[in-house]
Design an enzyme around this catalytic site. Structure first.
Site, PDB file in Angstrom:
ATOM      1  N   CYS A   1      32.638  32.807  31.733  1.00 44.86           N
ATOM      2  CA  CYS A   1      32.005  32.103  30.501  1.00 44.86           C
ATOM      3  C   CYS A   1      31.879  33.494  29.591  1.00 44.86           C
ATOM      4  O   CYS A   1      30.749  34.343  30.144  1.00 44.86           O
ATOM      5  CB  CYS A   1      31.553  31.304  30.535  1.00 44.86           C
TER       6      CYS A   1
ATOM      7  N   ARG B   1      36.104  37.444  32.069  1.00 43.20           N
ATOM      8  CA  ARG B   1      34.690  36.300  32.316  1.00 43.20           C
ATOM      9  C   ARG B   1      34.965  35.482  32.462  1.00 43.20           C
ATOM     10  O   ARG B   1      34.140  34.038  32.986  1.00 43.20           O
ATOM     11  CB  ARG B   1      33.550  36.750  31.357  1.00 43.20           C
TER      12      ARG B   1
ATOM     13  N   TRP C   1      35.865  29.700  31.402  1.00 41.55           N
ATOM     14  CA  TRP C   1      35.487  28.735  32.488  1.00 41.55           C
ATOM     15  C   TRP C   1      35.521  27.971  32.761  1.00 41.55           C
ATOM     16  O   TRP C   1      33.773  27.581  32.822  1.00 41.55           O
ATOM     17  CB  TRP C   1      34.951  30.688  34.170  1.00 41.55           C
TER      18      TRP C   1
ATOM     19  N   ASN D   1      26.772  29.542  28.562  1.00 40.15           N
ATOM     20  CA  ASN D   1      27.614  30.109  30.080  1.00 40.15           C
ATOM     21  C   ASN D   1      26.334  29.420  31.066  1.00 40.15           C
ATOM     22  O   ASN D   1      25.475  29.830  30.591  1.00 40.15           O
ATOM     23  CB  ASN D   1      27.253  31.263  29.524  1.00 40.15           C
ATOM     24  N   GLY D   2      26.810  28.173  31.756  1.00 36.39           N
ATOM     25  CA  GLY D   2      25.779  28.026  32.995  1.00 36.39           C
ATOM     26  C   GLY D   2      26.511  26.774  33.384  1.00 36.39           C
ATOM     27  O   GLY D   2      27.338  25.902  32.812  1.00 36.39           O
TER      28      GLY D   2
ATOM     29  N   GLU E   1      39.643  43.126  52.143  1.00 43.71           N
ATOM     30  CA  GLU E   1      39.999  43.791  51.260  1.00 43.71           C
ATOM     31  C   GLU E   1      41.346  43.592  50.652  1.00 43.71           C
ATOM     32  O   GLU E   1      41.342  42.967  49.763  1.00 43.71           O
ATOM     33  CB  GLU E   1      39.376  45.112  50.506  1.00 43.71           C
TER      34      GLU E   1
ATOM     35  N   LYS F   1      43.049  41.020  47.757  1.00 46.43           N
ATOM     36  CA  LYS F   1      43.009  41.590  47.093  1.00 46.43           C
ATOM     37  C   LYS F   1      44.301  40.931  46.477  1.00 46.43           C
ATOM     38  O   LYS F   1      44.792  41.069  45.308  1.00 46.43           O
ATOM     39  CB  LYS F   1      43.373  43.307  47.163  1.00 46.43           C
TER      40      LYS F   1
ATOM     41  N   GLU G   1      44.506  37.320  45.503  1.00 49.36           N
ATOM     42  CA  GLU G   1      44.034  36.956  44.009  1.00 49.36           C
ATOM     43  C   GLU G   1      44.383  37.489  43.351  1.00 49.36           C
ATOM     44  O   GLU G   1      44.293  36.956  42.257  1.00 49.36           O
ATOM     45  CB  GLU G   1      42.415  37.863  43.855  1.00 49.36           C
TER      46      GLU G   1
ATOM     47  N   HIS H   1      44.892  36.913  69.087  1.00 47.73           N
ATOM     48  CA  HIS H   1      44.309  35.588  69.526  1.00 47.73           C
ATOM     49  C   HIS H   1      44.144  34.452  68.575  1.00 47.73           C
ATOM     50  O   HIS H   1      43.464  33.777  68.621  1.00 47.73           O
ATOM     51  CB  HIS H   1      42.691  35.968  69.764  1.00 47.73           C
TER      52      HIS H   1
ATOM     53  N   LYS I   1      35.267  37.506  36.308  1.00 44.37           N
ATOM     54  CA  LYS I   1      35.363  38.675  36.267  1.00 44.37           C
ATOM     55  C   LYS I   1      33.879  38.118  37.274  1.00 44.37           C
ATOM     56  O   LYS I   1      33.527  39.110  38.248  1.00 44.37           O
ATOM     57  CB  LYS I   1      35.042  39.853  35.915  1.00 44.37           C
TER      58      LYS I   1
HETATM   59  O1  M6R Z   1      30.106  41.201  40.237  1.00 44.68           O
HETATM   60  P1  M6R Z   1      29.854  41.466  42.012  1.00 44.68           P
HETATM   61  O2  M6R Z   1      30.140  42.402  42.515  1.00 44.68           O
HETATM   62  O3  M6R Z   1      28.918  40.874  42.711  1.00 44.68           O
HETATM   63  O4  M6R Z   1      30.919  40.298  42.485  1.00 44.68           O
HETATM   64  C1  M6R Z   1      30.885  40.289  43.348  1.00 44.68           C
HETATM   65  C2  M6R Z   1      32.334  39.095  43.703  1.00 44.68           C
HETATM   66  O5  M6R Z   1      32.550  38.335  43.060  1.00 44.68           O
HETATM   67  C3  M6R Z   1      33.963  40.010  43.215  1.00 44.68           C
HETATM   68  O6  M6R Z   1      33.891  41.134  44.412  1.00 44.68           O
HETATM   69  C4  M6R Z   1      35.422  39.197  43.319  1.00 44.68           C
HETATM   70  O7  M6R Z   1      35.618  38.889  45.122  1.00 44.68           O
HETATM   71  C5  M6R Z   1      36.274  40.478  43.035  1.00 44.68           C
HETATM   72  N1  M6R Z   1      37.134  39.074  41.938  1.00 44.68           N
HETATM   73  C6  M6R Z   1      37.235  41.133  43.884  1.00 44.68           C
HETATM   74  O8  M6R Z   1      38.612  41.971  43.219  1.00 44.68           O
END
Ligand code: M6R
Length: 616
Positions: free
Chosen positions: A2, A27, A74, A100-101, A489, A493, A496, A512, A611
């Site tokens: 949010c 956000r 969100w 937000n929360g 990673e 990527k 997501e 395995h 984010k």
């Molecule tokens: O702001 P942060 O680095 O703490 O965020 C951690 C994760 O939420 C963040 O890396 C998330 O996995 C990303 N969307 C990855 O691309």
């Protein structure tokens, strides 16, 4: 999660708020809304979907007021509907609120309010908070020394359990706003005859670079010309006015199609900024004044613990490899969300680190607080200056990569690896790494931006590979040693931003279990750099190929694969071990980006994500 913006000033509030919401949209982007106080009432416009939808809706109204609040959501409590979008207005029409929360005790509050005749038009915890403020406002007589609205917000928050960043307005008090935070970020922007409150500086820098970062438990009363901060317990707070060091241009797309693309291509510069001024004069080690630890204190450390989430957790895994390899000290890496409940035994000489781009991830923050509660000094590797983690840590290292806006982390990731590599060097040189090995290592790190520039030249080739494989619905990413986290990673990527199922595995571990997935429909992306494990990785490729699995091989210059083994080959520059994970990140970032674009996905705002994850 949010984004919130509040504006009190002399100009029309709605264009500024809409602009701010666009910048905060990363956000959360389920639904949006604004409330403008004008003509003695709130004009409220709310809409599911993106800020662009809201903008079209707002254009139908005459919103001229100069005080207002806006929100991009969100969803937590209640589905994605116009009614659940914020702002919420109390059933008596007196109070408008954005939040937000998560308010954990909202259902008991709601029961109480229903018994008092308040009605609800949404399923949200926020509307409950809003009505509780209205209840106190209607009921309480003027409190001496405090205005009634401010007192009713304070009283409500004293009952609220959970997390919040809120901004609220009262219909009887045009030109006044109250904001408060506990667990969700809020920043004040101090303008000329106008004041702003927002979830992050990107919504503020268009008007002012003077900001105050609110702390948990603080509440502020804002008018166009002044602001007063106190704690919820009514202690006065003397604000520290900070200067934002980046400008609005840093948060704009420029010639790029997406922020993710911009941020991928910005990496050479981001790495230069992360390392600037952080090498010793003799170029044999790194310098990190912000750790607030002397060399002799660091020599006492015999173990490291790193906590983080998501991509930052992958950067911690690379750091683990580099510290163990070069400084010869044991490192443990844990998901912050697990550490906070796991009650892990730590010994006294453990040095605790958290990594977080945003500095607001609630699980990482909770891990930091838990470690501090147990008496540990916690250091943070973090990008957002003034973030909660940066402020609560006992020291740390800022990444200095500028705002990262694409939800998929890219430049923050490679910068975290770089800083992890520099940390490994720093500790190694305090122990038994030689001067000349230190110089070699430093020179290698200084060369990282150019190597990344070189790797980025593969973009057109990777785009063509992406086109060839974009229709597949399962992928494996396989790597070993420091490139195993890169396999994780790469898979993260891809899933997501393109919604393709992908798994990251240590290359040899694949046999395995995951090998059962292999068919011509499941491509495997291999990291096969030059070195001792090259032949082992090639054997794993053979095992995939024998089962008709397509192979995409990422190799370093000078490596040769048996003819016909790989369906596609991406060659990256050969480099020092400490730099390899940075360079190897580039092809998987580009591959997932181009696949997502090919599939028509919303790259910068993937579904269900936000984010910074500020709820548990
Ligand atoms: O702001 P942060 O680095 O703490 O965020 C951690 C994760 O939420 C963040 O890396 C998330 O996995 C990303 N969307 C990855 O691309």
């Amino acid at each position: 999660m949010c984004g919130i913006v509040g504006y009190v000033g002399k100009q029309k509030a709605s264009p500024f708020i809409l602009e701010g919401l666009k910048r905060l949209e990363y956000r959360g982007y389920d639904s949006t809304g604004v409330a403008i106080l004008q003509g003695g009432a709130f004009s409220l416009v709310k809409k599911t979907g993106r800020v662009a939808n809201l903008e079209r809706e707002v254009a139908k109204f005459n919103l001229n007021g100069t005080f207002g609040i806006g929100h991009t959501r969100w969803a937590t409590h209640g589905g994605v509907t116009d009614a659940n979008a914020h702002p919420h207005v109390s059933s008596d029409g007196k109070i408008a609120l954005i939040h937000n929360g998560v308010i954990e005790n909202y259902s008991s509050m709601k029961k109480f309010l229903v018994s008092k005749g308040y009605t609800f038009s949404s399923e949200t915890d926020t509307e409950v908070l809003c009505n509780l403020i209205a209840y106190h406002y209607a009921k309480e007589p003027e409190v001496v020394g405090e205005n009634r609205f401010f007192a009713s917000v304070r009283k409500t928050l004293l009952h609220a359990e959970g997390t919040y960043g809120i901004v609220t307005m009262c219909v009887d008090l045009p030109g006044e706003m109250v904001a408060a935070r506990k667990g969700s970020p809020l920043i004040l922007g101090l303008g000329d005859g106008e004041n702003i409150v927002a979830s992050d500086v990107s919504a503020i820098v268009a008007r002012t670079q003077n900001v105050v970062y609110l702390k948990d438990g603080e509440i502020v009363r804002l008018t166009p010309k002044e602001f007063q901060i106190t704690t919820l317990d009514q202690e006065a707070v003397s604000p520290f006015v900070d200067k934002v060091t980046w400008s609005i241009a840093d948060a704009e797309l420029g010639a790029h199609a997406h922020f993710m693309e911009k941020e991928i291509f910005e990496q050479p510069l981001a790495l230069e900024n992360s390392m600037r001024g952080r090498f010793s004069e003799d170029s044999s080690t790194a310098n990190f004044g912000g750790l607030n630890l002397t060399a002799s204190e660091l020599r006492q450390v015999d173990r490291f613990m790193f906590c983080a989430c998501g991509t930052a957790w992958h950067a911690c895994l690379v750091t683990e490899h580099l510290i163990e390899r070069f400084a010869r000290l044991p490192v443990e890496v844990d998901y912050a969300s697990e550490f906070r409940y796991r009650n892990s035994p730590l010994d006294r000489n453990t040095l605790f680190f958290v990594m977080s781009q945003s500095g607001e991830t609630i699980d990482t923050l909770a891990a930091l607080r838990e470690a501090q509660r147990k008496g540990y000094r916690v250091l943070a590797i973090n990008n957002v200056v003034g973030s909660t983690i940066a402020r609560e840590a006992n020291g740390g290292i800022y990444q200095h990569v500028g705002p990262e806006i694409g939800v998929a982390s890219t430049k923050a990731f490679t910068s975290q690896i770089l800083l992890g590599a520099m940390l490994a060097l720093y500790i190694a040189r305090l122990r038994d790494m030689s001067f000349s090995d230190g110089v070699t290592y430093v020179n290698a790190l200084k060369g990282a931006p150019d190597l990344v520039r070189e790797a980025l030249k593969q973009a057109p080739h990777i785009k063509a590979i992406a086109k060839r494989f974009a229709h597949h619905s399962d992928f494996l990413f396989l790597g070993r040693l420091s490139l195993f986290p890169l396999a994780l990673e790469g898979a993260l990527k891809l899933k997501e931003i393109s919604y393709i199922h992908a798994e990251g595995y240590p290359a040899a571990e694949m046999k395995h279990g995951p090998i059962a997935l292999i068919s011509e429909k499941c491509p495997s992306v291999f990291f096969a750099p030059k070195g001792e494990i090259f032949n082992k990785v090639v054997s794993s490729m053979q095992e995939i190929k024998a089962r008709k699995g397509p192979v995409i091989a990422i190799i370093t210059e000078g490596c040769e694969l048996p003819p016909g083994l790989a369906d596609e080959v991406i060659t990256i520059p050969d480099c020092h071990e400490a730099v390899l994970p940075i360079v190897a990140a580039i092809p998987v970032q580009l591959l997932s980006y181009y696949i997502a674009v090919d599939r028509g996905c919303d790259v910068d705002k993937p579904r269900n994500l936000a984010k910074s994850v500020t709820v548990e």
